[in-house]
Design a protein around this motif. Structure first.
Motif, PDB file in Angstrom:
ATOM      1  N   GLU A 185      98.694  12.280  45.152  1.00  7.78           N
ATOM      2  CA  GLU A 185      97.576  13.191  44.291  1.00  7.78           C
ATOM      3  C   GLU A 185      96.222  13.145  44.881  1.00  7.78           C
ATOM      4  O   GLU A 185      95.546  14.187  45.131  1.00  7.78           O
ATOM      5  CB  GLU A 185      97.294  12.507  42.870  1.00  7.78           C
ATOM      6  CG  GLU A 185      98.450  12.649  41.800  1.00  7.78           C
ATOM      7  CD  GLU A 185      98.209  12.276  40.515  1.00  7.78           C
ATOM      8  OE1 GLU A 185      96.985  11.751  40.112  1.00  7.78           O
ATOM      9  OE2 GLU A 185      99.042  12.430  39.857  1.00  7.78           O
ATOM     10  N   LEU A 186      96.063  11.886  45.787  1.00  9.25           N
ATOM     11  CA  LEU A 186      94.687  11.893  46.469  1.00  9.25           C
ATOM     12  C   LEU A 186      94.887  12.931  47.815  1.00  9.25           C
ATOM     13  O   LEU A 186      94.004  13.765  47.932  1.00  9.25           O
ATOM     14  CB  LEU A 186      94.604  10.464  46.832  1.00  9.25           C
ATOM     15  CG  LEU A 186      93.158  10.349  47.654  1.00  9.25           C
ATOM     16  CD1 LEU A 186      92.077  10.605  47.269  1.00  9.25           C
ATOM     17  CD2 LEU A 186      93.184   8.864  48.211  1.00  9.25           C
ATOM     18  N   GLY A 194      96.690  15.376  47.642  1.00 10.76           N
ATOM     19  CA  GLY A 194      96.557  16.864  47.438  1.00 10.76           C
ATOM     20  C   GLY A 194      95.347  17.237  47.338  1.00 10.76           C
ATOM     21  O   GLY A 194      94.792  18.522  47.507  1.00 10.76           O
ATOM     22  N   THR A 195      94.220  16.323  46.628  1.00 14.27           N
ATOM     23  CA  THR A 195      92.984  16.537  46.399  1.00 14.27           C
ATOM     24  C   THR A 195      92.283  16.835  47.606  1.00 14.27           C
ATOM     25  O   THR A 195      91.295  17.962  47.665  1.00 14.27           O
ATOM     26  CB  THR A 195      92.390  15.527  45.407  1.00 14.27           C
ATOM     27  OG1 THR A 195      93.112  15.151  44.306  1.00 14.27           O
ATOM     28  CG2 THR A 195      90.911  15.853  45.373  1.00 14.27           C
ATOM     29  N   ILE A 196      92.493  15.809  48.608  1.00  7.89           N
ATOM     30  CA  ILE A 196      91.917  16.195  49.997  1.00  7.89           C
ATOM     31  C   ILE A 196      92.083  17.448  50.610  1.00  7.89           C
ATOM     32  O   ILE A 196      91.278  18.102  51.209  1.00  7.89           O
ATOM     33  CB  ILE A 196      92.000  15.037  50.806  1.00  7.89           C
ATOM     34  CG1 ILE A 196      91.591  13.680  50.300  1.00  7.89           C
ATOM     35  CG2 ILE A 196      91.615  15.333  52.098  1.00  7.89           C
ATOM     36  CD1 ILE A 196      91.930  12.319  50.924  1.00  7.89           C
ATOM     37  N   SER A 241      93.262  20.311  49.044  1.00  7.23           N
ATOM     38  CA  SER A 241      92.714  21.292  48.347  1.00  7.23           C
ATOM     39  C   SER A 241      90.815  21.460  48.860  1.00  7.23           C
ATOM     40  O   SER A 241      90.335  22.733  49.034  1.00  7.23           O
ATOM     41  CB  SER A 241      92.650  21.039  46.730  1.00  7.23           C
ATOM     42  OG  SER A 241      94.000  21.071  46.496  1.00  7.23           O
ATOM     43  N   LEU A 242      90.335  20.270  48.733  1.00  4.02           N
ATOM     44  CA  LEU A 242      88.973  20.510  49.259  1.00  4.02           C
ATOM     45  C   LEU A 242      88.844  20.732  50.746  1.00  4.02           C
ATOM     46  O   LEU A 242      87.778  21.556  51.059  1.00  4.02           O
ATOM     47  CB  LEU A 242      88.267  18.976  49.149  1.00  4.02           C
ATOM     48  CG  LEU A 242      88.161  18.392  47.961  1.00  4.02           C
ATOM     49  CD1 LEU A 242      87.715  17.142  47.696  1.00  4.02           C
ATOM     50  CD2 LEU A 242      87.308  19.341  47.072  1.00  4.02           C
ATOM     51  N   SER A 247      90.999  22.918  52.205  1.00  6.21           N
ATOM     52  CA  SER A 247      90.966  24.359  52.064  1.00  6.21           C
ATOM     53  C   SER A 247      89.684  25.166  51.675  1.00  6.21           C
ATOM     54  O   SER A 247      89.518  26.290  52.081  1.00  6.21           O
ATOM     55  CB  SER A 247      92.402  24.665  51.240  1.00  6.21           C
ATOM     56  OG  SER A 247      93.354  23.886  51.864  1.00  6.21           O
ATOM     57  N   TRP A 253      86.899  22.962  30.991  1.00  5.03           N
ATOM     58  CA  TRP A 253      86.768  22.542  32.256  1.00  5.03           C
ATOM     59  C   TRP A 253      86.998  23.834  33.311  1.00  5.03           C
ATOM     60  O   TRP A 253      86.769  24.133  34.321  1.00  5.03           O
ATOM     61  CB  TRP A 253      87.427  21.445  32.711  1.00  5.03           C
ATOM     62  CG  TRP A 253      86.649  20.169  32.325  1.00  5.03           C
ATOM     63  CD1 TRP A 253      86.641  19.238  31.236  1.00  5.03           C
ATOM     64  CD2 TRP A 253      85.369  19.694  33.233  1.00  5.03           C
ATOM     65  NE1 TRP A 253      85.777  18.185  31.654  1.00  5.03           N
ATOM     66  CE2 TRP A 253      84.886  18.616  32.608  1.00  5.03           C
ATOM     67  CE3 TRP A 253      84.878  20.505  34.203  1.00  5.03           C
ATOM     68  CZ2 TRP A 253      83.728  17.780  33.004  1.00  5.03           C
ATOM     69  CZ3 TRP A 253      83.691  19.839  34.612  1.00  5.03           C
ATOM     70  CH2 TRP A 253      83.119  18.360  34.255  1.00  5.03           C
TER      71      TRP A 253
END
Length: 275
Positions: A2-3, A5-7, A9-10, A12, A151
């Motif tokens: 998940e981390l 994937g978050t990185i 996305s950021l 991108s 949100w």
């Protein structure tokens, strides 16, 4: 995972913001000069590079604002009573951009940047306050769904506000670059250029001048001077004359090849005998 994937996305999102800023600032700059950015056929990497320098200041300001927000959050949460008061006020975070909207007509260029910058923290604060676990709800499932909806709406509006702010700031930067370019034609910022060609390129007018090459056994028949380097993209060289102005002037596009040679002359001595 998940981390990661978050990185991803950021990264991108950052790349998308950089590319959009590079395009928007270039578009504003070329429009101010009476041109269009499509003329220069810039690549994705060129748009990204054109955005980096201008985004240093916003990046530092964003980091400073984030650190200030972290400090403020610690100060508020150190006291339960203070935290409850802050949360009640944060629910009205959407109100400042709404209150500023009527003033947009007074100074559009200013409020196009101010409104989204005020809206982003206001919307995030309101979303945080409205989705606290203490908020009453019919059931846990309904409460989670409501929080997700709030949100999702807040993040979409923040993303739109972010690109709105980037577009406004890019316009300011692009128009500033155009003004600087108009002033810098006869400074070292625009190198002097001499072009040699086998055939007549029909470069005429303004401060440009041409002459036939009289040297024996020369590979070139024509010489053009009084030119300034505007931009280089691949094998294309974009030139203006030494008297060029955005309101009147010509942009010449020369492609370097075996039949065309481009010389770049540095220093004031190289400009004196050019015509």
């Amino acid at each position: 995972m998940e981390l990661l994937g978050t990185i991803g996305s950021l990264v991108s999102l950052l790349a998308a913001v950089l590319f959009y800023f590079g395009w928007a600032s270039t578009d504003a700059e070329t429009r101010a000069l009476g041109l269009r950015d499509s003329i220069f056929r810039l690549s994705t990497s060129e748009y990204l590079l054109r955005s980096v320098e201008a985004l240093f200041l916003p990046a530092f300001l964003a980091v400073g604002a984030l650190l200030a927000a972290i400090g403020l959050q610690r100060w508020v949460t150190s006291s339960p009573g203070r935290a409850e008061t802050a949360v009640r006020r944060m629910r009205w975070g959407w109100l400042p951009p709404v209150a500023l909207a009527p003033f947009y007509v007074l100074h559009p260029a200013l409020f196009e940047l101010v409104l989204p910058l005020v809206a982003i923290p206001g919307l995030l604060a309101a979303a945080y306050a409205l989705t606290r676990p203490a908020q009453p709800a019919a059931s846990d499932t309904a409460q989670r769904r409501l929080r997700l909806n709030i949100w999702a709406l807040a993040l979409v509006l923040c993303l739109l506000s972010l690109f709105w702010a980037v577009s406004s700031y890019a316009g300011i930067v692009g128009r500033g670059r155009a003004e600087e370019a108009a002033r810098a034609v006869n400074t070292p910022a625009f190198p002097s250029v001499v072009v040699f060609s086998e055939k007549d390129l029909m470069i005429r007018g303004g401060g440009a001048c041409y002459q036939r090459v009289k040297a024996e056994n020369s590979a070139y028949a024509f010489r053009y001077s009084g030119l300034r380097l505007f931009y280089v993209s691949g094998d294309r060289v974009y030139l203006v004359d030494r008297k060029w102005r955005p309101s009147q002037g010509t942009l010449w596009v020369v492609r370097e090849s075996d039949s065309v040679r481009v010389e770049y002359v540095s220093g004031p001595l190289g400009r004196e005998p050019e015509c």
